[in-house]
Design an enzyme around this catalytic site. Structure first.
Site, PDB file in Angstrom:
ATOM      1  N   CYS A  57       0.814  -1.225   0.000  1.00  0.00           N
ATOM      2  CA  CYS A  57       0.000   0.000   0.000  1.00  0.00           C
ATOM      3  C   CYS A  57       0.843   1.269   0.000  1.00  0.00           C
ATOM      4  O   CYS A  57       0.313   2.368  -0.171  1.00  0.00           O
ATOM      5  CB  CYS A  57      -0.932  -0.002   1.206  1.00  0.00           C
ATOM      6  SG  CYS A  57      -1.990  -1.444   1.240  1.00  0.00           S
ATOM      7  N   HIS A  94      -3.245   6.838   3.358  1.00  0.00           N
ATOM      8  CA  HIS A  94      -3.678   5.553   2.786  1.00  0.00           C
ATOM      9  C   HIS A  94      -5.010   5.177   3.422  1.00  0.00           C
ATOM     10  O   HIS A  94      -5.215   5.363   4.615  1.00  0.00           O
ATOM     11  CB  HIS A  94      -2.622   4.476   3.067  1.00  0.00           C
ATOM     12  CG  HIS A  94      -3.104   3.111   2.712  1.00  0.00           C
ATOM     13  ND1 HIS A  94      -3.699   2.838   1.503  1.00  0.00           N
ATOM     14  CD2 HIS A  94      -3.112   1.939   3.412  1.00  0.00           C
ATOM     15  CE1 HIS A  94      -4.042   1.561   1.466  1.00  0.00           C
ATOM     16  NE2 HIS A  94      -3.701   0.998   2.611  1.00  0.00           N
ATOM     17  N   ASN A 119     -10.296  -0.371   0.599  1.00  0.00           N
ATOM     18  CA  ASN A 119      -8.832  -0.282   0.552  1.00  0.00           C
ATOM     19  C   ASN A 119      -8.367  -0.696  -0.847  1.00  0.00           C
ATOM     20  O   ASN A 119      -8.445  -1.865  -1.205  1.00  0.00           O
ATOM     21  CB  ASN A 119      -8.236  -1.201   1.629  1.00  0.00           C
ATOM     22  CG  ASN A 119      -6.715  -1.161   1.661  1.00  0.00           C
ATOM     23  OD1 ASN A 119      -6.070  -0.633   0.759  1.00  0.00           O
ATOM     24  ND2 ASN A 119      -6.141  -1.723   2.716  1.00  0.00           N
TER      25      ASN A 119
HETATM   26  N1  COA Z   1     -17.944  -9.322   9.764  1.00  0.00           N
HETATM   27  C1  COA Z   1     -18.287  -9.626  11.005  1.00  0.00           C
HETATM   28  N2  COA Z   1     -17.382  -9.975  11.935  1.00  0.00           N
HETATM   29  C2  COA Z   1     -16.104 -10.017  11.573  1.00  0.00           C
HETATM   30  C3  COA Z   1     -15.676  -9.711  10.281  1.00  0.00           C
HETATM   31  C4  COA Z   1     -16.653  -9.362   9.347  1.00  0.00           C
HETATM   32  N3  COA Z   1     -16.364  -9.027   8.070  1.00  0.00           N
HETATM   33  N4  COA Z   1     -14.332  -9.831  10.220  1.00  0.00           N
HETATM   34  C5  COA Z   1     -13.923 -10.200  11.438  1.00  0.00           C
HETATM   35  N5  COA Z   1     -14.994 -10.332  12.262  1.00  0.00           N
HETATM   36  C6  COA Z   1     -15.006 -10.730  13.670  1.00  0.00           C
HETATM   37  C7  COA Z   1     -13.835 -11.596  14.050  1.00  0.00           C
HETATM   38  O1  COA Z   1     -14.084 -12.938  13.730  1.00  0.00           O
HETATM   39  C8  COA Z   1     -13.765 -11.355  15.530  1.00  0.00           C
HETATM   40  O2  COA Z   1     -14.712 -12.156  16.158  1.00  0.00           O
HETATM   41  P1  COA Z   1     -14.401 -12.865  17.567  1.00  0.00           P
HETATM   42  O3  COA Z   1     -14.149 -11.733  18.518  1.00  0.00           O
HETATM   43  O4  COA Z   1     -15.643 -13.635  17.830  1.00  0.00           O
HETATM   44  O5  COA Z   1     -13.188 -13.715  17.328  1.00  0.00           O
HETATM   45  C9  COA Z   1     -14.186  -9.895  15.681  1.00  0.00           C
HETATM   46  O6  COA Z   1     -14.882  -9.562  14.462  1.00  0.00           O
HETATM   47  C10 COA Z   1     -13.043  -8.938  15.869  1.00  0.00           C
HETATM   48  O7  COA Z   1     -12.023  -9.240  14.914  1.00  0.00           O
HETATM   49  P2  COA Z   1     -10.734  -8.389  14.778  1.00  0.00           P
HETATM   50  O8  COA Z   1      -9.873  -8.953  13.704  1.00  0.00           O
HETATM   51  O9  COA Z   1     -10.142  -8.165  16.144  1.00  0.00           O
HETATM   52  O10 COA Z   1     -11.386  -7.027  14.265  1.00  0.00           O
HETATM   53  P3  COA Z   1     -10.722  -5.619  14.144  1.00  0.00           P
HETATM   54  O11 COA Z   1     -11.489  -4.667  14.926  1.00  0.00           O
HETATM   55  O12 COA Z   1      -9.231  -5.685  14.326  1.00  0.00           O
HETATM   56  O13 COA Z   1     -10.989  -5.271  12.626  1.00  0.00           O
HETATM   57  C11 COA Z   1      -9.831  -5.205  10.519  1.00  0.00           C
HETATM   58  C12 COA Z   1     -10.481  -6.071  11.592  1.00  0.00           C
HETATM   59  C13 COA Z   1      -9.251  -6.113   9.453  1.00  0.00           C
HETATM   60  C14 COA Z   1     -10.899  -4.315   9.931  1.00  0.00           C
HETATM   61  C15 COA Z   1      -8.728  -4.344  11.138  1.00  0.00           C
HETATM   62  O14 COA Z   1      -7.897  -5.155  11.915  1.00  0.00           O
HETATM   63  C16 COA Z   1      -7.876  -3.611  10.137  1.00  0.00           C
HETATM   64  O15 COA Z   1      -8.339  -2.664   9.531  1.00  0.00           O
HETATM   65  N6  COA Z   1      -6.602  -3.990  10.044  1.00  0.00           N
HETATM   66  C17 COA Z   1      -5.580  -3.233   9.329  1.00  0.00           C
HETATM   67  C18 COA Z   1      -5.675  -3.279   7.868  1.00  0.00           C
HETATM   68  C19 COA Z   1      -4.564  -2.426   7.354  1.00  0.00           C
HETATM   69  O16 COA Z   1      -4.177  -1.444   7.925  1.00  0.00           O
HETATM   70  N7  COA Z   1      -3.976  -2.763   6.292  1.00  0.00           N
HETATM   71  C20 COA Z   1      -2.861  -1.911   5.871  1.00  0.00           C
HETATM   72  C21 COA Z   1      -2.155  -2.462   4.815  1.00  0.00           C
HETATM   73  S1  COA Z   1      -3.231  -2.774   3.485  1.00  0.00           S
END
Ligand code: COA
Length: 327
Positions: A112, A253, A283
């Site tokens: 990214c 980003h 994204n």
């Molecule tokens: N819909 C519903 N629930 C979801 C889900 C979805 N699409 N994706 C994940 N979950 C659930 C998980 O299974 C988890 O459930 P659990 O608590 O029962 O295990 C819960 O939501 C929390 O998951 P988690 O991964 O901790 O969520 P988060 O708040 O960290 O959000 C992202 C996930 C991917 C949105 C976030 O981590 C993110 O934006 N990461 C960075 C991405 C990034 O910066 N990339 C940069 C380079 S490209």
């Protein structure tokens, strides 16, 4: 001599994939996606439209704005993790599609952070006298490397392209004022496309195991993204000798609205001075900054003499910033 962006362009495919469409594909909800990421919908390229086609459309618009032609370009740089092929490069395909001269053309992979890395290369080439005009394009079709059964990643990504024509600045007060870039390969496994390269060549097994799709430890990546984007932003300001209060625009980003909110707060910037497109496009990896920049330039938000800070973080890990005074 400084370099400056002389024209911007962007293109996103017409097909829209909404959160409600995703609700029908995996166990997710519009509410979860909106509140956890800020994404409402994203764009998706057709099966038969490769990255080079999106790149072509964005590049043409950037050339038009710069009042230059493809023939004027001395180098073509394409940031992508979803090239048309492993080789030849998408940059070479673009050179041909644009009808450019037979100039140096190459792809590079910086996740990214690709557009930021590309601008830094263009700036260095221009200041070193290697090139006068450089076309920098970032293009991604992440929907083609998405695992549509993995709800933790398939809701995040979209397709699109952004481009910039970089050339000599009109004076020393305008153009790129500072650049900063870094990488840490020890964390590469946290965001990876495991198969299809020399470490894990394509086989029946890799296809069965879905190893040709993007794998991300979202939570871990999130923590690093927040920290390194703040570092890159602060470094960019320091290197340019610009005070936070004199910053007009932040073009970050677009990975997650919560990361963008955090960064804006750390820079004491109200959200109306932050360019946000994540709601519309999700994204789009390397393309997200040039798409957002192009929108804000074309709708008149970014004006001459204003300071613009672009900050990115991505696979590698890579991160960096470019600070400009818009000319
Ligand atoms: N819909 C519903 N629930 C979801 C889900 C979805 N699409 N994706 C994940 N979950 C659930 C998980 O299974 C988890 O459930 P659990 O608590 O029962 O295990 C819960 O939501 C929390 O998951 P988690 O991964 O901790 O969520 P988060 O708040 O960290 O959000 C992202 C996930 C991917 C949105 C976030 O981590 C993110 O934006 N990461 C960075 C991405 C990034 O910066 N990339 C940069 C380079 S490209």
């Amino acid at each position: 001599m400084r370099s400056a962006i002389l024209g911007t362009g962007s293109y996103v495919p017409e097909k829209v994939l909404t959160n409600f469409d995703l609700e029908k594909m995996v166990d997710t909800s519009d509410e979860w996606i909106r509140t956890r990421t800020g994404i409402v919908e994203r764009r998706m390229a057709d099966k038969d439209t490769p990255s080079s086609e999106l790149a072509l459309r964005a590049a043409k618009k950037a050339l038009q704005m710069s009042n230059l032609t493809a023939q004027d370009m001395d180098a073509i740089l394409v940031a992508t993790v979803t090239p048309d092929h492993m080789f030849p490069s998408t940059a070479c395909l673009l050179q041909h599609k644009l009808g450019a001269r037979k100039v140096m053309s190459y792809d590079f992979s910086a996740g990214c952070t690709g557009f930021i890395y590309g601008l830094i290369q263009a700036d260095a080439m221009i200041r070193a006298g290697v090139a006068k005009y450089v076309l920098v394009v970032a293009v991604e079709e992440l929907t083609k490397i998405t695992n549509w059964t993995d709800r933790s990643t398939c809701v995040l990504f979209g397709d699109g392209a952004g481009a910039a024509v970089v050339g000599p600045a009109k004076d020393d007060e305008h153009g790129i004022l500072s650049t900063y870039a870094a990488a840490d390969g020890s964390l590469g496994d946290l965001l990876i496309l495991p198969a299809g390269g020399s470490a894990m060549p394509a086989s029946e097994e890799t296809v069965k195991k879905n190893l040709h799709t993007l794998h991300m430890a979202g939570n871990e990546v999130f923590k690093h993204a927040v920290r390194q984007m703040e570092e890159a932003a602060i470094k960019g300001l320091e290197l340019a000798g610009i005070d936070m209060k004199d910053l007009d625009w932040l073009v970050p980003h677009q990975a997650n609205i919560r990361i963008i909110d955090f960064l804006a707060r750390r820079l004491n910037l109200p959200m109306d001075r932050v360019v946000v497109t994540i709601d519309k496009y999700g994204n789009t990896s390397a393309s997200s900054i040039p798409i957002a920049l192009d929108e804000a330039v074309r709708d008149g938000r970014i004006k001459s003499d204003q300071t613009v800070l672009m900050v990115a973080f991505g696979a590698g890990f890579t991160w960096g910033s470019v600070l400009m005074r818009w000319q």
